[in-house]
Motif scaffolding. Structure first.
Motif, mmCIF file in Angstrom:
data_model
loop_
_atom_site.group_PDB
_atom_site.id
_atom_site.type_symbol
_atom_site.label_atom_id
_atom_site.label_comp_id
_atom_site.label_asym_id
_atom_site.label_seq_id
_atom_site.Cartn_x
_atom_site.Cartn_y
_atom_site.Cartn_z
ATOM 1 N N MET A 105 -96.883 100.787 101.942
ATOM 2 C CA MET A 105 -95.802 99.820 101.773
ATOM 3 C C MET A 105 -96.248 98.618 100.947
ATOM 4 O O MET A 105 -95.485 98.065 100.204
ATOM 5 C CB MET A 105 -95.292 99.357 103.134
ATOM 6 N N GLY A 106 -97.490 98.201 101.049
ATOM 7 C CA GLY A 106 -97.952 96.968 100.424
ATOM 8 C C GLY A 106 -97.696 96.866 98.933
ATOM 9 O O GLY A 106 -97.017 95.963 98.474
ATOM 10 N N PHE A 107 -98.228 97.808 98.139
ATOM 11 C CA PHE A 107 -98.092 97.718 96.691
ATOM 12 C C PHE A 107 -96.644 97.891 96.251
ATOM 13 O O PHE A 107 -96.155 97.138 95.416
ATOM 14 C CB PHE A 107 -98.977 98.766 96.015
ATOM 15 N N ARG A 108 -95.953 98.863 96.821
ATOM 16 C CA ARG A 108 -94.545 99.096 96.471
ATOM 17 C C ARG A 108 -93.710 97.864 96.809
ATOM 18 O O ARG A 108 -92.860 97.454 96.051
ATOM 19 C CB ARG A 108 -94.012 100.324 97.208
ATOM 20 N N TRP A 109 -93.968 97.257 97.953
ATOM 21 C CA TRP A 109 -93.237 96.055 98.359
ATOM 22 C C TRP A 109 -93.455 94.933 97.347
ATOM 23 O O TRP A 109 -92.535 94.237 96.967
ATOM 24 C CB TRP A 109 -93.690 95.621 99.753
ATOM 25 N N MET A 110 -94.698 94.790 96.876
ATOM 26 C CA MET A 110 -94.995 93.741 95.893
ATOM 27 C C MET A 110 -94.260 94.006 94.587
ATOM 28 O O MET A 110 -93.752 93.079 93.969
ATOM 29 C CB MET A 110 -96.497 93.659 95.641
ATOM 30 N N LEU A 111 -94.172 95.267 94.165
ATOM 31 C CA LEU A 111 -93.451 95.588 92.933
ATOM 32 C C LEU A 111 -91.970 95.237 93.063
ATOM 33 O O LEU A 111 -91.380 94.658 92.159
ATOM 34 C CB LEU A 111 -93.603 97.066 92.585
ATOM 35 N N CYS A 112 -91.374 95.591 94.172
ATOM 36 C CA CYS A 112 -89.955 95.292 94.380
ATOM 37 C C CYS A 112 -89.731 93.790 94.443
ATOM 38 O O CYS A 112 -88.821 93.263 93.839
ATOM 39 C CB CYS A 112 -89.450 95.939 95.667
ATOM 40 N N ARG A 113 -90.580 93.109 95.185
ATOM 41 C CA ARG A 113 -90.449 91.662 95.329
ATOM 42 C C ARG A 113 -90.647 90.974 93.981
ATOM 43 O O ARG A 113 -89.970 90.024 93.665
ATOM 44 C CB ARG A 113 -91.454 91.160 96.354
ATOM 45 N N HIS A 114 -91.575 91.475 93.215
ATOM 46 C CA HIS A 114 -91.888 90.901 91.913
ATOM 47 C C HIS A 114 -90.657 90.882 91.000
ATOM 48 O O HIS A 114 -90.463 89.945 90.245
ATOM 49 C CB HIS A 114 -93.022 91.708 91.282
ATOM 50 N N SER A 115 -89.808 91.890 91.090
ATOM 51 C CA SER A 115 -88.663 91.981 90.202
ATOM 52 C C SER A 115 -87.638 90.872 90.445
ATOM 53 O O SER A 115 -86.823 90.593 89.598
ATOM 54 C CB SER A 115 -87.996 93.347 90.310
ATOM 55 N N TYR A 116 -87.676 90.229 91.619
ATOM 56 C CA TYR A 116 -86.742 89.143 91.901
ATOM 57 C C TYR A 116 -87.113 87.861 91.161
ATOM 58 O O TYR A 116 -86.374 86.896 91.192
ATOM 59 C CB TYR A 116 -86.661 88.865 93.401
ATOM 60 N N ASN A 117 -88.266 87.841 90.526
ATOM 61 C CA ASN A 117 -88.701 86.678 89.767
ATOM 62 C C ASN A 117 -88.266 86.746 88.308
ATOM 63 O O ASN A 117 -88.428 85.788 87.571
ATOM 64 C CB ASN A 117 -90.226 86.564 89.784
ATOM 65 N N LYS A 118 -87.738 87.885 87.888
ATOM 66 C CA LYS A 118 -87.417 88.099 86.473
ATOM 67 C C LYS A 118 -85.904 88.185 86.297
ATOM 68 O O LYS A 118 -85.228 88.923 86.982
ATOM 69 C CB LYS A 118 -88.084 89.383 85.985
ATOM 70 N N LEU A 119 -85.411 87.389 85.343
ATOM 71 C CA LEU A 119 -83.984 87.362 85.039
ATOM 72 C C LEU A 119 -83.731 87.927 83.652
ATOM 73 O O LEU A 119 -84.549 87.761 82.746
ATOM 74 C CB LEU A 119 -83.463 85.924 85.085
ATOM 75 N N VAL A 120 -82.593 88.571 83.492
ATOM 76 C CA VAL A 120 -82.136 88.996 82.176
ATOM 77 C C VAL A 120 -81.028 88.025 81.777
ATOM 78 O O VAL A 120 -80.171 87.680 82.580
ATOM 79 C CB VAL A 120 -81.660 90.472 82.159
ATOM 80 N N VAL A 121 -81.098 87.550 80.554
ATOM 81 C CA VAL A 121 -80.131 86.579 80.041
ATOM 82 C C VAL A 121 -79.396 87.234 78.883
ATOM 83 O O VAL A 121 -80.005 87.627 77.886
ATOM 84 C CB VAL A 121 -80.828 85.290 79.562
ATOM 85 N N GLY A 122 -78.083 87.382 79.017
ATOM 86 C CA GLY A 122 -77.277 88.027 77.997
ATOM 87 C C GLY A 122 -76.295 87.072 77.348
ATOM 88 O O GLY A 122 -76.135 85.934 77.783
ATOM 89 N N GLU A 123 -75.659 87.564 76.309
ATOM 90 C CA GLU A 123 -74.667 86.791 75.542
ATOM 91 C C GLU A 123 -75.311 85.625 74.787
ATOM 92 O O GLU A 123 -74.664 84.604 74.539
ATOM 93 C CB GLU A 123 -73.533 86.290 76.437
ATOM 94 N N LEU A 124 -76.582 85.770 74.413
ATOM 95 C CA LEU A 124 -77.247 84.752 73.608
ATOM 96 C C LEU A 124 -76.729 84.818 72.177
ATOM 97 O O LEU A 124 -76.310 85.882 71.712
ATOM 98 C CB LEU A 124 -78.760 84.992 73.587
ATOM 99 N N THR A 125 -76.776 83.706 71.470
ATOM 100 C CA THR A 125 -76.417 83.744 70.055
ATOM 101 C C THR A 125 -77.503 84.516 69.304
ATOM 102 O O THR A 125 -78.634 84.633 69.770
ATOM 103 C CB THR A 125 -76.293 82.326 69.448
ATOM 104 N N TYR A 126 -77.162 85.015 68.150
ATOM 105 C CA TYR A 126 -78.127 85.781 67.375
ATOM 106 C C TYR A 126 -79.203 84.901 66.751
ATOM 107 O O TYR A 126 -80.185 85.395 66.221
ATOM 108 C CB TYR A 126 -77.413 86.630 66.325
ATOM 109 N N ASP A 127 -79.038 83.583 66.830
ATOM 110 C CA ASP A 127 -80.049 82.656 66.337
ATOM 111 C C ASP A 127 -80.979 82.161 67.432
ATOM 112 O O ASP A 127 -81.918 81.420 67.156
ATOM 113 C CB ASP A 127 -79.369 81.452 65.670
#
Length: 92
Positions: A1-23
């Motif tokens: 559980m340890g490593f898999r849990w860290m991978l899942c938890r880690h993903s909550y720190n990363k955001l995807v930002v969409g609709e950015l201008t092309y510049d």
């Protein structure tokens, strides 16, 4: 559980930002998002030929709390003239 849990938890720190201008480029995105917490990485996805933004990128925070707070505060905001969309990058 340890490593898999860290991978899942880690993903909550990363955001995807969409609709950015092309510049929009990484220093611009970094300036906007680092006001909300300490960042690990900022990446704007660009077209290989033109070098222009494809309209989305990723912001990786040190803490889950910073990412969660930023998502709530920045979703729908106009940092570069467009309403951006902010979501967790890999949250399931």
């Amino acid at each position: 559980m340890g490593f898999r849990w860290m991978l899942c938890r880690h993903s909550y720190n990363k955001l995807v930002v969409g609709e950015l201008t092309y510049d929009t480029h990484e220093p611009v995105l970094k300036d906007v998002f680092e006001q909300h917490g300490e960042l690990i990485e900022v990446k704007v996805i660009c077209d290989h030929k033109s070098g222009k933004s494809k309209g989305y990128g990723f912001v990786h925070f040190v803490s889950e709390e910073s990412a969660t707070k930023t998502l709530a505060e920045m979703h729908g905001q106009l940092p570069d003239g467009r309403n951006i969309q902010v979501n967790y990058a890999n949250k399931k």
